[in-house]
Design an enzyme around this catalytic site. Sequence first.
Site, PDB file in Angstrom:
ATOM      1  N   THR A   1     -61.993 -19.746  82.087  1.00  0.00           N
ATOM      2  CA  THR A   1     -62.733 -20.064  83.317  1.00  0.00           C
ATOM      3  C   THR A   1     -61.782 -20.559  84.396  1.00  0.00           C
ATOM      4  OG1 THR A   1     -64.594 -20.758  81.968  1.00  0.00           O
ATOM      5  CG2 THR A   1     -64.623 -21.480  84.246  1.00  0.00           C
ATOM      6  N   ILE A  30     -75.049 -16.012  78.453  1.00  0.00           N
ATOM      7  CA  ILE A  30     -74.763 -16.566  79.776  1.00  0.00           C
ATOM      8  C   ILE A  30     -74.216 -17.973  79.570  1.00  0.00           C
ATOM      9  CG2 ILE A  30     -75.751 -17.241  81.997  1.00  0.00           C
ATOM     10  CD1 ILE A  30     -76.001 -14.277  81.556  1.00  0.00           C
ATOM     11  N   GLY A  52     -65.233 -25.393  80.180  1.00  0.00           N
ATOM     12  CA  GLY A  52     -65.241 -25.917  78.810  1.00  0.00           C
ATOM     13  C   GLY A  52     -66.247 -25.146  77.985  1.00  0.00           C
ATOM     14  N   GLY A  54     -69.638 -23.870  77.520  1.00  0.00           N
ATOM     15  CA  GLY A  54     -70.764 -23.673  78.426  1.00  0.00           C
ATOM     16  C   GLY A  54     -72.067 -24.266  77.942  1.00  0.00           C
TER      17      GLY A  54
END
Lengths: 130, 186
Positions: A1, A30, A52, A54
């Site tokens: 990320t 998701i 981190g 999710g």
Amino acid sequence: TVGCVAVDSEGNLAAATSTGGLVNKMVGRIGDTPIIGSGTYANNLCAVSATGKGEAIIRATAARDVAALMEYKGLSLEEAAAYVVEKCVPKGNVGIIAVSATGEVTMPFNTTGMFRACATEDGSSEVGIW
Amino acid sequence: MGWAIALHGGAGDIPLSLPLERREPREAALRYCLEIGVSALKANRSPLDVVELVVCELENNPHFNAGRGSVLTNKGTVEMEACIMDGNTKNCGAVSGVSTVANAISLARLVMEKTPHIYLAFDGAEAFAREQGVKMVDENHFITPENIERLKQAKEANRVQIDYTQPIQKDSPDETVLANGDSQLG
């Protein structure tokens, strides 16, 4: 990320986050990144980007909680972000970068490390991992 | 207090023993992206432009888990997601499940600015990307030998755990730090 938060000298704020997700994740999964108030949030007090695990960040609505602690409890950006990282998300699961309308910057994390960098108009800057 | 900017390239189990050849390119990329963001702020670009610009750069860097460096699903495919938000107006845009868009963050901004919606996902997001003429690449552009290796290691790690039948603590997921020193968290 990856993520970026920025405030200009008039106090305008913005946040952006982008990710490939988790290695070996299920198709269709998701994470926190695209969920407003979990991995990404900005209002007129602060701009926040989280990274981190999710699922843990979503449960904690981490990004919105930073803004809410500032808005309703009057905490500073640093206090609010530190509270969320230390009290709201299980250890080993989150890193946060955030800036406030008054130009504060904070980058707390409860993982082993977070690839991060920041700079402010008064000339200070930092690049770090651990 | 003036302008300020922060950026990240992901958090997780990044071992202190991270080899120099993996640490240096990442630190150099953080410095480079910071410079891009600072120059844009000094040039009075809006914070929205600045965060999009910086995240695009980070997406284009194969060392971070986004865009070019995205990790793979359990089927060996890529599903990227991104989100952008403007503090003053609380306008925001998000996409999920995109596999052929070079910069998911720019597509998220287009969702915010060109549609009445906040969030588009999977086929709808891909169709919108084609309609908007954003840069699209073949999915194989994102499937690199390094990411295939990382997926293989992640699968092996899971299999090893099952073999040892060690109970995985629910509240402290066993974040396996794989040989190449990259954390597997987002």
